[in-house]
Design a protein around this motif. Sequence first.
Motif, PDB file in Angstrom:
ATOM      1  N   GLU A 156       0.844  -1.191   0.000  1.00 49.02           N
ATOM      2  CA  GLU A 156       0.000   0.000   0.000  1.00 49.02           C
ATOM      3  C   GLU A 156       0.883   1.245   0.000  1.00 49.02           C
TER       4      GLU A 156
ATOM      5  N   GLU B 170       4.178   5.225   3.534  1.00 53.23           N
ATOM      6  CA  GLU B 170       3.380   6.434   3.692  1.00 53.23           C
ATOM      7  C   GLU B 170       4.031   7.621   2.987  1.00 53.23           C
TER       8      GLU B 170
ATOM      9  N   LYS C  67      -1.377   4.602   6.467  1.00 55.22           N
ATOM     10  CA  LYS C  67      -1.761   3.199   6.376  1.00 55.22           C
ATOM     11  C   LYS C  67      -3.251   3.050   6.636  1.00 55.22           C
TER      12      LYS C  67
ATOM     13  N   ALA D 198       3.374  -1.282   3.932  1.00 56.26           N
ATOM     14  CA  ALA D 198       2.728   0.022   3.741  1.00 56.26           C
ATOM     15  C   ALA D 198       3.808   1.093   3.725  1.00 56.26           C
TER      16      ALA D 198
END
Length: 237
Positions: free
Chosen positions: A206, A221, A211, A219
Amino acid sequence: MTLKYKNIVVLTGAGISADSGISTFRGQDGLWENHRIQDVASPEGFAENPELVLSFYNLRREQLLDSELKPNPGHYALAEVELACLAAGGQFTLISQNVDNLHQRAGSQRLISMHGQLQSALCPASGQAIDWTGPLNLGDKCNCCQPSNQLRPDIVWFGEVPYYMGECMEALENADLFVAIGTSGQVYPAAGFVDAANAAGARTVELNLEKTSHDFDEAIEGSAAEVVPDFFENLLA
């Protein structure tokens, strides 16, 4: 070049477009331009007040004609990794929840617009879509039916099934890397994409401002314009 991953699937959401200045039109109170979502983004809303709905999407379509609006480094990075992946004999699928044209302008080819496109109009009877870059107004009708029908925005509204779901799921079932960019992934069916990728044994990542899920293997950011180029540069390296 040898790629570690042979079948890459990417899902993008509003976050990557926001970095180019695309307005989400949705406020913190959940309203879209002071309208309830049901009023401007549902078949029922269009049936009740088509002029309001057409005006709402005309504003969004007009934004795409702004000369200042351009793809950002995140868009270009995805187009570049697509070329690299295909050149190395792999597969690449870009699934976007966005309805703007920034991925296309950056050069993406293997694009699935699961929620439709702003610069397209739809005949609600035949399902035929046509290119439409200017205002869409009452009285603009299709040429595919007799009698002709009022055209509507070619946008998947609430209560409607997103486009190309079969193709999306097939890509995910064969993925060895799934990357979600700038999307909360909380709304189905897109919310189930990471589960499908995990079930296929893919690495799941991601890239987002923060997150949003524990279902991903990793994840990262940050803004899409910054973290997407870095992530794929490292991947290709």
